[in-house]
Structure formats: C-alpha cells, structure tokens
Motif scaffolding. Sequence first.
Motif, PDB file in Angstrom:
ATOM      1  N   ARG A 295      29.658  17.294  38.435  1.00 11.44           N
ATOM      2  CA  ARG A 295      31.216  16.966  38.477  1.00 11.44           C
ATOM      3  C   ARG A 295      31.941  16.859  39.461  1.00 11.44           C
ATOM      4  O   ARG A 295      32.631  16.153  39.641  1.00 11.44           O
ATOM      5  CB  ARG A 295      31.689  17.723  37.041  1.00 11.44           C
ATOM      6  N   LEU A 296      31.637  17.895  40.035  1.00 12.93           N
ATOM      7  CA  LEU A 296      32.318  18.289  41.725  1.00 12.93           C
ATOM      8  C   LEU A 296      31.445  17.867  42.711  1.00 12.93           C
ATOM      9  O   LEU A 296      30.380  18.284  42.744  1.00 12.93           O
ATOM     10  CB  LEU A 296      32.979  19.541  41.800  1.00 12.93           C
TER      11      LEU A 296
ATOM     12  N   SER B 273      37.580  28.085  50.402  1.00 17.13           N
ATOM     13  CA  SER B 273      39.026  28.100  50.152  1.00 17.13           C
ATOM     14  C   SER B 273      39.465  28.968  49.321  1.00 17.13           C
ATOM     15  O   SER B 273      40.334  29.702  49.363  1.00 17.13           O
ATOM     16  CB  SER B 273      39.680  26.709  49.925  1.00 17.13           C
ATOM     17  N   LEU B 274      38.759  28.996  48.079  1.00 15.97           N
ATOM     18  CA  LEU B 274      38.953  30.027  47.006  1.00 15.97           C
ATOM     19  C   LEU B 274      38.697  31.351  47.500  1.00 15.97           C
ATOM     20  O   LEU B 274      39.462  32.149  47.517  1.00 15.97           O
ATOM     21  CB  LEU B 274      38.099  29.670  45.853  1.00 15.97           C
TER      22      LEU B 274
ATOM     23  N   ASP C  54      38.873  32.376  50.520  1.00 15.98           N
ATOM     24  CA  ASP C  54      39.916  32.580  51.639  1.00 15.98           C
ATOM     25  C   ASP C  54      41.197  33.091  50.682  1.00 15.98           C
ATOM     26  O   ASP C  54      41.948  34.051  51.179  1.00 15.98           O
ATOM     27  CB  ASP C  54      40.224  31.684  52.536  1.00 15.98           C
ATOM     28  N   GLY C  55      41.508  32.370  49.963  1.00 15.09           N
ATOM     29  CA  GLY C  55      42.817  32.581  49.192  1.00 15.09           C
ATOM     30  C   GLY C  55      42.657  33.812  48.324  1.00 15.09           C
ATOM     31  O   GLY C  55      43.622  34.700  48.337  1.00 15.09           O
TER      32      GLY C  55
ATOM     33  N   ARG D  44      44.940  37.581  48.528  1.00 14.67           N
ATOM     34  CA  ARG D  44      45.485  37.977  47.102  1.00 14.67           C
ATOM     35  C   ARG D  44      45.046  39.670  46.982  1.00 14.67           C
ATOM     36  O   ARG D  44      45.904  40.326  46.734  1.00 14.67           O
ATOM     37  CB  ARG D  44      44.976  37.389  46.072  1.00 14.67           C
TER      38      ARG D  44
ATOM     39  N   ARG E  62      35.506  26.692  29.678  1.00 11.76           N
ATOM     40  CA  ARG E  62      34.459  27.186  30.436  1.00 11.76           C
ATOM     41  C   ARG E  62      34.714  28.472  31.162  1.00 11.76           C
ATOM     42  O   ARG E  62      34.360  29.164  31.362  1.00 11.76           O
ATOM     43  CB  ARG E  62      33.616  26.022  31.234  1.00 11.76           C
ATOM     44  N   LEU E  63      36.053  27.956  31.804  1.00  5.84           N
ATOM     45  CA  LEU E  63      36.729  29.177  32.732  1.00  5.84           C
ATOM     46  C   LEU E  63      38.068  29.558  31.767  1.00  5.84           C
ATOM     47  O   LEU E  63      38.794  28.794  31.372  1.00  5.84           O
ATOM     48  CB  LEU E  63      37.037  28.426  33.957  1.00  5.84           C
TER      49      LEU E  63
ATOM     50  N   VAL F 208      44.173  32.174  38.541  1.00  8.96           N
ATOM     51  CA  VAL F 208      43.860  32.805  39.697  1.00  8.96           C
ATOM     52  C   VAL F 208      43.191  32.065  40.757  1.00  8.96           C
ATOM     53  O   VAL F 208      43.470  31.744  41.677  1.00  8.96           O
ATOM     54  CB  VAL F 208      43.073  34.263  39.338  1.00  8.96           C
ATOM     55  N   THR F 209      42.281  31.197  40.022  1.00  3.44           N
ATOM     56  CA  THR F 209      41.429  30.377  40.736  1.00  3.44           C
ATOM     57  C   THR F 209      42.366  29.213  41.479  1.00  3.44           C
ATOM     58  O   THR F 209      42.117  28.906  42.721  1.00  3.44           O
ATOM     59  CB  THR F 209      40.383  29.628  40.127  1.00  3.44           C
TER      60      THR F 209
ATOM     61  N   SER G 269      44.602  30.840  44.067  1.00  2.94           N
ATOM     62  CA  SER G 269      43.791  31.220  45.312  1.00  2.94           C
ATOM     63  C   SER G 269      43.257  29.918  46.020  1.00  2.94           C
ATOM     64  O   SER G 269      43.252  29.904  47.367  1.00  2.94           O
ATOM     65  CB  SER G 269      42.803  32.296  45.133  1.00  2.94           C
ATOM     66  N   LEU G 270      42.821  29.034  45.408  1.00  4.45           N
ATOM     67  CA  LEU G 270      42.407  27.883  45.863  1.00  4.45           C
ATOM     68  C   LEU G 270      43.549  27.133  46.763  1.00  4.45           C
ATOM     69  O   LEU G 270      43.181  26.831  47.893  1.00  4.45           O
ATOM     70  CB  LEU G 270      41.937  26.629  45.006  1.00  4.45           C
TER      71      LEU G 270
ATOM     72  N   ASP H 238      46.202  28.339  48.109  1.00  2.00           N
ATOM     73  CA  ASP H 238      46.373  29.219  49.242  1.00  2.00           C
ATOM     74  C   ASP H 238      45.253  29.158  50.377  1.00  2.00           C
ATOM     75  O   ASP H 238      45.592  29.207  51.600  1.00  2.00           O
ATOM     76  CB  ASP H 238      46.584  30.897  48.870  1.00  2.00           C
ATOM     77  N   GLY H 239      44.003  29.186  49.923  1.00  4.33           N
ATOM     78  CA  GLY H 239      43.186  28.980  50.971  1.00  4.33           C
ATOM     79  C   GLY H 239      42.886  27.695  51.566  1.00  4.33           C
ATOM     80  O   GLY H 239      42.756  27.525  52.828  1.00  4.33           O
ATOM     81  N   LEU H 240      43.354  26.536  50.830  1.00  4.01           N
ATOM     82  CA  LEU H 240      43.315  25.222  51.261  1.00  4.01           C
ATOM     83  C   LEU H 240      44.473  24.953  52.274  1.00  4.01           C
ATOM     84  O   LEU H 240      44.221  24.478  53.454  1.00  4.01           O
ATOM     85  CB  LEU H 240      43.566  24.118  50.236  1.00  4.01           C
TER      86      LEU H 240
ATOM     87  N   HIS I 283      41.940  17.867  46.656  1.00  4.30           N
ATOM     88  CA  HIS I 283      40.950  19.104  46.251  1.00  4.30           C
ATOM     89  C   HIS I 283      41.333  19.442  44.801  1.00  4.30           C
ATOM     90  O   HIS I 283      40.408  19.895  44.037  1.00  4.30           O
ATOM     91  CB  HIS I 283      41.024  19.853  47.475  1.00  4.30           C
TER      92      HIS I 283
ATOM     93  N   GLN J  85      40.698  17.283  42.171  1.00  2.99           N
ATOM     94  CA  GLN J  85      39.053  17.205  41.955  1.00  2.99           C
ATOM     95  C   GLN J  85      38.658  18.410  41.082  1.00  2.99           C
ATOM     96  O   GLN J  85      37.852  18.136  40.141  1.00  2.99           O
ATOM     97  CB  GLN J  85      38.387  16.928  43.139  1.00  2.99           C
ATOM     98  N   LEU J  86      39.066  19.520  41.351  1.00  2.00           N
ATOM     99  CA  LEU J  86      38.685  20.785  40.738  1.00  2.00           C
ATOM    100  C   LEU J  86      39.094  20.610  39.291  1.00  2.00           C
ATOM    101  O   LEU J  86      38.273  20.952  38.255  1.00  2.00           O
ATOM    102  CB  LEU J  86      39.130  22.154  41.245  1.00  2.00           C
TER     103      LEU J  86
ATOM    104  N   ALA K  80      37.052  18.407  37.248  1.00  2.00           N
ATOM    105  CA  ALA K  80      35.599  19.086  37.052  1.00  2.00           C
ATOM    106  C   ALA K  80      35.857  19.975  36.021  1.00  2.00           C
ATOM    107  O   ALA K  80      34.768  20.191  35.291  1.00  2.00           O
ATOM    108  CB  ALA K  80      35.179  19.764  38.196  1.00  2.00           C
ATOM    109  N   LEU K  81      37.029  20.707  35.771  1.00  3.80           N
ATOM    110  CA  LEU K  81      36.967  21.519  34.541  1.00  3.80           C
ATOM    111  C   LEU K  81      37.451  20.855  33.262  1.00  3.80           C
ATOM    112  O   LEU K  81      37.936  21.623  32.319  1.00  3.80           O
ATOM    113  CB  LEU K  81      38.005  22.582  35.170  1.00  3.80           C
TER     114      LEU K  81
END
Lengths: 186, 186
Positions: free
Chosen positions: A145-146, A157-158, A160-161, A165, B145-146, B153-154, B157-158, B160-162, B177, B180-181, B184-185
């Motif tokens: 899917r991804l 990136s997740l 790193d983020g 945190r 699923r999540l 949080v994901t 954080s994603l 921030d990391g991006l 990005h 896309q995530l 996918a969810l």
Amino acid sequence: MTRRGPYAVGTERKAQLVRATERLVLEHGHQNVTMRMVAAAVGVSEAAAYHHFSSRDELLVAVIGFRDEGEGARDVVDLVHHLVTIAAENQRSPHAVELFADMAAKASDRQHPAHAFFADRYARITKTLEEAVLADQRAGRLSTRLSAHATAVTLISLMDGLQTRWLVTPDLDMADHLRQLIDALR
Amino acid sequence: MTRRGPYAVGTERKAQLVRATERLVLEHGHQNVTMRMVAAAVGVSEAAAYHHFSSRDELLVAVIGFRDEGEGARDVVDLVHHLVTIAAENQRSPHAVELFADMAAKASDRQHPAHAFFADRYARITKTLEEAVLADQRAGRLSTRLSAHATAVTLISLMDGLQTRWLVTPDLDMADHLRQLIDALR
C-alpha cells in the motif's frame, strides 16, 4: 587497525579521538564536551586534535557517523528488528539523541560540517532501508500500500521525529511506536 | 485588541514584539535576529523588550506558539487537509522550519524556555489530532489498524522528522509523504 566503510576515520589517531569523544558525549552531553577534554582523554595536545578535526562540530558529526557504522554492521534483513533495536538502544542514550537532534538542526546551514554528513546519511540509510522493505514486500511480510521508497523515508523520518519528542517526554516508547506502524502496514 | 487562546501574549506590546520577531525570522533566519533588531522594529528600547521577554530564546519560542495559534484556528475536522496544509506552508518558510528544529533540539534542556513549551505543545496537538483521527475512524475514512493515539503521535513525529530532513534535502515533498501514509492507513 584501519576502520573500513563510508565513515572510516582513516588513521588510528582520528579513530581514538572519535571514540574518546563518543565516551565523553555519552557521559556528559555534547554541550559540555570541549576539544581540550577530548585531547586530554587521548593524551595529545589540543593542537594535535585540531590537526585531525578543524572544529569541535566536525568531531561531533564524526561521532554520529561512528555510531552509524556500528549500526550498519548489524543484520538489516529483518527491518523491524533492526529499527526497533536502534530505537531501544537510543532510549538508553539520551546524550547521543541530543547530539543527533542538535546536529540535525544545524545541518540546514550549508557551511556547517553536519550538512554534507546528513545529506549523505539520509541517502545511504534510505537506500539500505528501501532494499529491506522491498525484500519484506516480496516475501509478503509487508503490504505494498505504501511504496518501498515512501516506507523507508517514512520510517526514518518517524524515528527522527520520535527522538525529538522523546527528548521532551522521555516516557514515550519509541520502539513500540515503530513496531505499531510496521504492524499497521503489514 | 487582546489575543486569545493558550498562547495569548497578554499585552499588545508583547504581541507586537512577537509579530516583529516572526517577520524578522522569516526574512533573515532566527540565528541572525537580535533583541536589538526586534526592539528597533517595534520602536522600543532593548530594555523594554527584555521587560516582556527575559531572553531572546523565550521570544523565539513565543514565535512558534504564535504560528501554532494561527494553525489552531483552522478547521481540523479534515485531518488530512489540515496536516497537508501545514506541511505545504512550511515548505515555503525555511527559516520558520529552522527555528522549529533548533528550538526542538534545545527543548531537551529542562532549563530552556523551549522545554515547557514543547511538552505542552506535544500534549495539546496530540489531543487535537487524536480527536480528528477518531472522527475519521468512526466515519470509516481511516482504518483502526493503528489506534487513534498511535496515529496522532505517528503523524506529528513523521511531520517533525520530515521537516528535519527537508532542511537538508529541500526537494523532499513533505505534504506528499504525509498524504501517502494516510492513504496507506485507509
């Protein structure tokens, strides 16, 4: 013995300086580590230390590279295990995470030694992860899917983020968050 | 006019100082903005500026809060649109992203004004996002699923990391990005 790999430090003296810096950073935090302390730990003069690293930040960036080298030596076939292991290890090294966050922020400055280092690091780690994700997707362990590339960039990136945190809210379980996302992408 | 909200600056003078700082940061980058420049932009003495903000970093943190306030005023029902909008806006403000990355790295120091700010910010934004994710999950627009909390949080954080990665490799499409995530969810 000469170290090998993309971040080989070249000479044994350089390697000694990087290892000493890593120990001092893990113990005191990078903000409190001076070239004088590093030179003293290795038993050389400050001038000798500056012969190998033209600035304190260049030496600090080399520490991140040195730690990556260790990571690269691990088995990356099992992507999940690899990422979770790194996150779990980082949870025991707040000073290493602080160093990473500080240098990553400074990397936006093209004149800073962290810039070239991080540009190369992102490219290299993304390639390694992308290959591992592709293998997992082909083996049916991860959905498509991804895309493999997007999954690799997202996971890096997740992580790193999450580390940024976690520095503020240390009760955050970084490894568990990575695991949960990977599970959701199965 | 008094500003309202969790980051209300209280007095018009404080608001003027924060707005002037934001303009100067966006133009010159926060590393190059001094209290003297901010005071001059508002037409007050440096001492008067220090009366409202005891340090330059306290003022810089207030700028992040000020920008968040604007973000909070947006419609957050559509989680995807909200996140993508912020990421797209950030892609036009490198100096704002640099400020964020630098203060986030400094926030690990409990003595730094960024610490309390970021701890509160993570808690507040996570709560807002978690509610939006729950609404999307209940409406069948996102899978479960999540969990809603892990998704919130994901995504934070994603992002921030991006942003950290984008500072080094500006060709990264942060908004794409995130999109896309989320896809996918679904």
